[in-house]
Write a protein that holds these residues in place. Structure first.
Motif, PDB file in Angstrom:
ATOM      1  N   ILE A  10      -8.103  47.081  86.708  1.00  0.00           N
ATOM      2  CA  ILE A  10      -7.252  45.892  86.729  1.00  0.00           C
ATOM      3  C   ILE A  10      -6.522  45.805  88.062  1.00  0.00           C
ATOM      4  O   ILE A  10      -6.002  46.802  88.557  1.00  0.00           O
ATOM      5  N   LYS A  11      -6.499  44.609  88.618  1.00  0.00           N
ATOM      6  CA  LYS A  11      -5.628  44.326  89.749  1.00  0.00           C
ATOM      7  C   LYS A  11      -4.513  43.411  89.259  1.00  0.00           C
ATOM      8  O   LYS A  11      -4.787  42.371  88.655  1.00  0.00           O
ATOM      9  N   ALA A  12      -3.294  43.809  89.520  1.00  0.00           N
ATOM     10  CA  ALA A  12      -2.153  43.006  89.081  1.00  0.00           C
ATOM     11  C   ALA A  12      -1.134  42.936  90.207  1.00  0.00           C
ATOM     12  O   ALA A  12      -0.904  43.916  90.915  1.00  0.00           O
ATOM     13  N   CYS A  13      -0.529  41.772  90.361  1.00  0.00           N
ATOM     14  CA  CYS A  13       0.528  41.648  91.356  1.00  0.00           C
ATOM     15  C   CYS A  13       1.740  40.971  90.737  1.00  0.00           C
ATOM     16  O   CYS A  13       1.648  40.275  89.724  1.00  0.00           O
ATOM     17  N   CYS A  14       2.858  41.221  91.361  1.00  0.00           N
ATOM     18  CA  CYS A  14       4.120  40.595  90.959  1.00  0.00           C
ATOM     19  C   CYS A  14       4.680  39.868  92.177  1.00  0.00           C
ATOM     20  O   CYS A  14       4.665  40.396  93.289  1.00  0.00           O
ATOM     21  N   ILE A  15       5.137  38.650  91.969  1.00  0.00           N
ATOM     22  CA  ILE A  15       5.862  37.913  93.006  1.00  0.00           C
ATOM     23  C   ILE A  15       7.320  37.849  92.584  1.00  0.00           C
ATOM     24  O   ILE A  15       7.662  37.173  91.610  1.00  0.00           O
ATOM     25  N   VAL A  16       8.174  38.608  93.265  1.00  0.00           N
ATOM     26  CA  VAL A  16       9.608  38.490  93.006  1.00  0.00           C
ATOM     27  C   VAL A  16      10.120  37.337  93.863  1.00  0.00           C
ATOM     28  O   VAL A  16       9.721  37.175  95.014  1.00  0.00           O
ATOM     29  N   PHE A  17      11.000  36.523  93.293  1.00  0.00           N
ATOM     30  CA  PHE A  17      11.449  35.358  94.051  1.00  0.00           C
ATOM     31  C   PHE A  17      12.952  35.167  93.967  1.00  0.00           C
ATOM     32  O   PHE A  17      13.602  35.572  93.001  1.00  0.00           O
ATOM     33  N   ASN A  18      13.471  34.597  95.034  1.00  0.00           N
ATOM     34  CA  ASN A  18      14.902  34.374  95.166  1.00  0.00           C
ATOM     35  C   ASN A  18      15.135  33.051  95.893  1.00  0.00           C
ATOM     36  O   ASN A  18      14.177  32.396  96.334  1.00  0.00           O
ATOM     37  N   LEU A  19      16.389  32.676  96.037  1.00  0.00           N
ATOM     38  CA  LEU A  19      16.730  31.405  96.671  1.00  0.00           C
ATOM     39  C   LEU A  19      16.374  31.395  98.154  1.00  0.00           C
ATOM     40  O   LEU A  19      15.843  30.423  98.674  1.00  0.00           O
ATOM     41  N   GLY A  20      16.686  32.506  98.839  1.00  0.00           N
ATOM     42  CA  GLY A  20      16.448  32.593 100.271  1.00  0.00           C
ATOM     43  C   GLY A  20      17.677  32.235 101.080  1.00  0.00           C
ATOM     44  O   GLY A  20      18.719  31.839 100.561  1.00  0.00           O
ATOM     45  N   MET A 112      10.581  33.160  98.874  1.00  0.00           N
ATOM     46  CA  MET A 112      11.863  32.464  98.837  1.00  0.00           C
ATOM     47  C   MET A 112      11.648  30.982  98.521  1.00  0.00           C
ATOM     48  O   MET A 112      10.724  30.363  99.038  1.00  0.00           O
ATOM     49  N   ARG A 113      12.511  30.450  97.710  1.00  0.00           N
ATOM     50  CA  ARG A 113      12.389  29.040  97.345  1.00  0.00           C
ATOM     51  C   ARG A 113      12.713  28.123  98.508  1.00  0.00           C
ATOM     52  O   ARG A 113      12.063  27.085  98.684  1.00  0.00           O
ATOM     53  N   HIS A 114      13.729  28.455  99.300  1.00  0.00           N
ATOM     54  CA  HIS A 114      14.178  27.542 100.353  1.00  0.00           C
ATOM     55  C   HIS A 114      14.159  28.181 101.740  1.00  0.00           C
ATOM     56  O   HIS A 114      14.865  27.707 102.640  1.00  0.00           O
ATOM     57  N   ALA A 115      13.396  29.232 101.914  1.00  0.00           N
ATOM     58  CA  ALA A 115      13.331  29.903 103.211  1.00  0.00           C
ATOM     59  C   ALA A 115      11.994  30.631 103.314  1.00  0.00           C
ATOM     60  O   ALA A 115      11.102  30.417 102.501  1.00  0.00           O
ATOM     61  N   SER A 144      18.259  29.193  85.012  1.00  0.00           N
ATOM     62  CA  SER A 144      18.784  27.846  85.246  1.00  0.00           C
ATOM     63  C   SER A 144      17.666  26.974  85.776  1.00  0.00           C
ATOM     64  O   SER A 144      16.768  27.449  86.484  1.00  0.00           O
ATOM     65  N   THR A 145      17.721  25.697  85.441  1.00  0.00           N
ATOM     66  CA  THR A 145      16.746  24.761  86.003  1.00  0.00           C
ATOM     67  C   THR A 145      16.867  24.688  87.522  1.00  0.00           C
ATOM     68  O   THR A 145      15.888  24.399  88.216  1.00  0.00           O
ATOM     69  N   THR A 146      18.066  24.975  88.055  1.00  0.00           N
ATOM     70  CA  THR A 146      18.306  24.853  89.489  1.00  0.00           C
ATOM     71  C   THR A 146      17.779  26.038  90.290  1.00  0.00           C
ATOM     72  O   THR A 146      17.711  25.964  91.519  1.00  0.00           O
ATOM     73  N   THR A 147      17.436  27.120  89.614  1.00  0.00           N
ATOM     74  CA  THR A 147      16.963  28.324  90.307  1.00  0.00           C
ATOM     75  C   THR A 147      15.554  28.701  89.846  1.00  0.00           C
ATOM     76  O   THR A 147      14.570  28.419  90.518  1.00  0.00           O
ATOM     77  N   THR A 148      15.460  29.295  88.664  1.00  0.00           N
ATOM     78  CA  THR A 148      14.164  29.763  88.166  1.00  0.00           C
ATOM     79  C   THR A 148      13.177  28.618  87.989  1.00  0.00           C
ATOM     80  O   THR A 148      12.032  28.676  88.453  1.00  0.00           O
ATOM     81  N   GLU A 149      13.604  27.549  87.322  1.00  0.00           N
ATOM     82  CA  GLU A 149      12.678  26.436  87.075  1.00  0.00           C
ATOM     83  C   GLU A 149      12.299  25.734  88.363  1.00  0.00           C
ATOM     84  O   GLU A 149      11.172  25.237  88.507  1.00  0.00           O
ATOM     85  N   SER A 150      13.208  25.704  89.324  1.00  0.00           N
ATOM     86  CA  SER A 150      12.904  25.117  90.620  1.00  0.00           C
ATOM     87  C   SER A 150      11.764  25.872  91.301  1.00  0.00           C
ATOM     88  O   SER A 150      10.875  25.261  91.912  1.00  0.00           O
TER      89      SER A 150
END
Length: 346
Positions: A10-20, A112-115, A144-150
């Protein structure tokens, strides 16, 4: 790309994400433009939203640049998120390289969402790795819709776009939140407990202010669960901490980082700090909704609110650091990521 020496199934990856955040002062205005043009932040038709975002970014850029100058001319969130991604990958490789009789080859990327690095950049790396499983991991414990859902919006737009660098058919696992996850709560309470043991001598005279990033009340009223999730995290952390200390604590939940004239969640952190002065209490702040250091912690909490506390005569002001790469927190993320994949891998 260096492959795992194992004969992996199995190949598996994770994308951790933040605002930036901006990586230099020239990126401040584009960062603000991206942030305020987000339909989850300003829910208007694209044309008026663009005009408003352009205006706000122009008006706020100099103030924002002055903030980032205090941090060496850039936001530290990129480097901090990279460190969390590296720690998570090491944890997954060390503890979760097998699911049943199948081996798992892990890779962790960050976006990053914005960077930068943007999701488009990261998807090119994901395409090269070509995994069977992709886990999307928010570095926001509370949804929050403004962070995760965005970010999920951008995910769907990116992978479905004609120019998407990723054309694979991996199974995608979305981690929505972990605000009441036992390991997350334990990570927070253990961090606070250790800080208390090393720094605070008079608990009876200390008020603990659990500070979360605020939201406009209108967003919460429209159904965003962020406030309720923050309240649940607060309730569980305080309960766990009081059990560890075997005493009741003086605690408050409050909100920071208000922008603009609209009504935001209350009480504000400033109000609660002033109440501490009125009640002759020391202040200890824990950033309950932030898991890495950035301008809202390093400038807002460590400089601006510290200055306020000194101006009004508060004798002792403490600020507990974020979870960052605390082993217990990285272990929490590791379990969440592994369990997402293992459910389908067995």
């Amino acid at each position: 790309m260096i492959e795992d020496p194992l004969d992996t199934n199995i190949k598996a990856c994770c994308i951790v994400f933040n605002l930036g955040g901006p990586n230099n002062l020239d990126e401040v205005e584009p960062f603000l433009m991206s942030l305020f043009f987000d339909k989850r932040i300003i829910p208007l038709h694209p044309i008026p939203r663009f005009v408003i975002a352009k205006l706000i970014s122009k008006l706020r850029k100099n103030k924002a640049k002055n903030i980032y100058k205090l941090l060496g001319g850039k936001s530290p969130i990129g480097e901090n998120t990279l460190n969390q991604a590296i720690a998570l990958q090491n944890k997954l490789i060390k503890d979760y390289s097998y699911s049943g009789d199948k081996s798992i080859n892990w890779r962790v990327f960050y976006a990053m969402r914005h960077a930068t690095p943007s999701l488009a950049e990261v998807l090119a790396q994901v395409a090269e790795f070509d995994p069977q499983h992709i886990v999307l991991m928010p570095l926001y414990p509370q949804y929050s819709t403004t962070t995760t859902e965005s970010f999920f919006d951008i995910w769907h737009e990116s992978i479905n776009g004609l120019k998407s660098p990723y054309k694979g058919r991996a199974k995608v696992h979305k981690i929505i939140d972990y605000h009441d996850n036992f390991d997350f709560i334990s990570s927070c309470s253990n961090l606070i407990f250790d800080y208390i043991q090393n720094n605070i001598k008079n608990l009876e005279k200390t008020r603990f202010l659990f500070s979360a990033h605020g939201l406009p009340q209108s967003i919460v009223d429209s159904g965003d669960p962020y406030q309720k999730q923050v309240e649940k995290s607060y309730e569980l952390i305080v309960q766990s901490l009081e059990e560890m200390l075997k005493m009741r604590l003086d605690t408050r939940l409050c909100y920071q980082s208000k922008v603009g004239p609209k009504k935001w969640l209350t009480p504000s952190l400033e109000t609660e700090i002033r109440a501490c002065k009125t009640d002759d209490m020391d202040v200890c702040i824990f950033p309950i909704a932030f898991v890495s250091e950035h301008s809202e912690t390093l400038v807002e909490l460590d400089m601006e609110y510290l200055e306020l506390a000194r101006e009004i005569g508060i004798k002792n002001y403490f600020r507990i650091p974020t979870l960052a790469v605390a082993p217990s927190f990285i272990s929490c993320l590791g379990k969440l990521v592994y369990n997402s994949v293992a459910r389908d891998a067995d």
